[in-house]
Design a protein around this motif. Structure first.
Motif, short mmCIF file in Angstrom:
data_model
loop_
_atom_site.label_atom_id
_atom_site.label_comp_id
_atom_site.label_asym_id
_atom_site.label_seq_id
_atom_site.Cartn_x
_atom_site.Cartn_y
_atom_site.Cartn_z
N VAL A 45 21.87 48.34 59.95
CA VAL A 45 22.14 49.78 59.96
C VAL A 45 22.59 50.23 58.57
O VAL A 45 22.13 51.26 58.05
CB VAL A 45 23.20 50.12 61.02
CG1 VAL A 45 23.62 51.59 60.91
CG2 VAL A 45 22.68 49.83 62.41
N ARG A 46 23.49 49.48 57.95
CA ARG A 46 23.98 49.86 56.62
C ARG A 46 22.87 49.76 55.57
O ARG A 46 22.80 50.60 54.67
CB ARG A 46 25.15 48.96 56.22
CG ARG A 46 26.32 48.97 57.18
CD ARG A 46 26.84 50.36 57.48
NE ARG A 46 27.96 50.32 58.40
CZ ARG A 46 28.53 51.39 58.92
NH1 ARG A 46 28.08 52.60 58.63
NH2 ARG A 46 29.55 51.28 59.76
N ASN A 48 19.78 50.36 56.10
CA ASN A 48 18.99 51.56 56.31
C ASN A 48 19.66 52.77 55.67
O ASN A 48 19.00 53.59 55.01
CB ASN A 48 18.78 51.79 57.81
CG ASN A 48 17.92 53.00 58.11
OD1 ASN A 48 18.40 54.12 58.22
ND2 ASN A 48 16.62 52.77 58.25
N GLN A 49 20.98 52.90 55.83
CA GLN A 49 21.72 54.00 55.22
C GLN A 49 21.58 54.00 53.70
O GLN A 49 21.44 55.06 53.08
CB GLN A 49 23.20 53.91 55.58
CG GLN A 49 23.55 54.34 56.98
CD GLN A 49 25.05 54.27 57.21
OE1 GLN A 49 25.72 53.33 56.79
NE2 GLN A 49 25.59 55.28 57.88
N LEU A 50 21.63 52.82 53.11
CA LEU A 50 21.63 52.70 51.65
C LEU A 50 20.23 52.54 51.07
O LEU A 50 20.07 52.36 49.87
CB LEU A 50 22.50 51.51 51.23
CG LEU A 50 23.97 51.58 51.66
CD1 LEU A 50 24.69 50.29 51.28
CD2 LEU A 50 24.67 52.78 51.03
N GLU A 51 19.22 52.61 51.95
CA GLU A 51 17.82 52.49 51.55
C GLU A 51 17.53 51.17 50.83
O GLU A 51 16.87 51.11 49.80
CB GLU A 51 17.40 53.68 50.68
CG GLU A 51 17.51 55.02 51.42
CD GLU A 51 17.01 56.20 50.60
OE1 GLU A 51 16.74 56.03 49.39
OE2 GLU A 51 16.91 57.31 51.18
N ILE A 248 31.38 50.78 51.88
CA ILE A 248 29.94 50.88 52.09
C ILE A 248 29.31 51.56 50.88
O ILE A 248 29.68 52.68 50.53
CB ILE A 248 29.63 51.68 53.37
CG1 ILE A 248 30.21 50.96 54.60
CG2 ILE A 248 28.12 51.85 53.54
CD1 ILE A 248 30.21 51.81 55.85
N GLY A 249 28.40 50.86 50.22
CA GLY A 249 27.72 51.41 49.07
C GLY A 249 28.31 51.05 47.72
O GLY A 249 27.77 51.44 46.68
N TYR A 266 24.80 58.08 49.93
CA TYR A 266 23.99 58.07 51.16
C TYR A 266 24.44 59.19 52.07
O TYR A 266 25.47 59.82 51.84
CB TYR A 266 24.11 56.72 51.87
CG TYR A 266 25.49 56.36 52.36
CD1 TYR A 266 25.85 56.59 53.69
CD2 TYR A 266 26.43 55.76 51.51
CE1 TYR A 266 27.11 56.24 54.15
CE2 TYR A 266 27.67 55.42 51.96
CZ TYR A 266 28.02 55.65 53.27
OH TYR A 266 29.28 55.31 53.73
#
Length: 266
Positions: A45-46, A48-51, A248-249, A266
């Motif tokens: 999932v993460r 996907n969020q961060l591409e 995250i990120g 994101y």
């Protein structure tokens, strides 16, 4: 140049359940190697969020058999092997994750393990060449007694990862002279807990080194770590190097043994 991208900064069962800080592990990306370290709950999932493209995974390493370190590993194996259609990629783990032991069942199925190109079980002090990188497993003291940390030597510097461990003297020698240290610090100063480190522990470890890291990232922070930025400032003041709490990120860029940080939006 290489990049280290964090898919969260949390650790422990409560953070796995709530996902307040994220427990997806972290990625090490270079021109010819993409490694995912400890792909716990929410890793896909993460990404996907961060591409971040999961298909572009060359190696996976799981340091021990706790859910916040391995639950998304099978999905990453499926991505690494192009949907299990190609026998490729490198899977690295400790014994409990890949074989199981008297305390834990294996965390990654025999079927998934059978589809990778290389499979390696590491114990402390074992060394492994992963393409151009040299990876050395390090000692820990944790609830999974076969837990490993590691040190990885790259052209752009040496990265150290304590994994989950309470304070032990060998952490000083194992991570002395690394350029960038990822330290699993679950609790704030003065809150010792078995199998994990608090802020005072990592301060003692770094200050006992002959050569300290250029930068340190606090990782695997528990639910009771309610103000990671303040705790990072406390640690930094006491070891005199930059301390960045994982979020995250968070992206660390290493080049010529120097470190800088930024965040992926994101």
């Amino acid at each position: 140049m290489l990049e280290i991208v964090f898919l969260g900064g949390g650790g422990g069962r409560w953070e796995s359940i709530t996902q307040v800080k994220g427990t997806g592990g972290f990625r090490i990306h270079s021109e010819d190697m993409n490694m995912h370290v400890d792909p716990g709950t929410g890793a896909l999932v993460r990404m996907n969020q961060l591409e971040i493209n999961p298909w572009k995974t060359d190696a996976i390493i799981t340091t021990h058999c706790h859910p916040d370190h391995y639950t998304d590993a099978e999905c990453l194996v499926e991505a690494m092997t192009k949907g299990m259609t190609k026998k490729q990629g490198i899977l690295i783990g400790n014994n409990s994750v890949l074989n199981g032991n008297s305390k834990f069942e294996k965390g990654i199925s025999t079927y998934h393990q059978s589809r990778v190109g290389e499979r390696h079980i590491l114990s402390p002090d074992d060394e492994l060449n992963v393409k151009k990188w040299k990876l050395t497993a390090t000692k820990t003291k944790h609830n999974d007694p076969e837990t490993i940390g590691f040190k990885v030597e790259t052209d752009d510097g040496v990265i150290g990862y304590t994994s989950d461990s309470e304070y032990i003297d060998s952490l000083i020698e194992d991570f002395d002279s690394v350029d960038f240290l990822i330290a699993n610090v679950i609790r704030v100063k003065g809150q010792k807990v078995p199998g994990h480190m608090c802020s005072n522990d990592i301060i003692e470890i770094v200050n006992s080194m002959n050569k300290t890291p250029k930068m340190l990232t606090m990782y695997h922070m528990g639910m009771k770590m309610t103000d990671p930025d303040s705790e990072a400032r406390y640690i930094s003041k006491n070891i005199d190097i930059p301390v960045i709490p994982a979020k995250i990120g968070l992206k660390i860029t290493m080049e010529n043994k120097n470190c800088k940080f930024d965040y992926i939006k994101y």
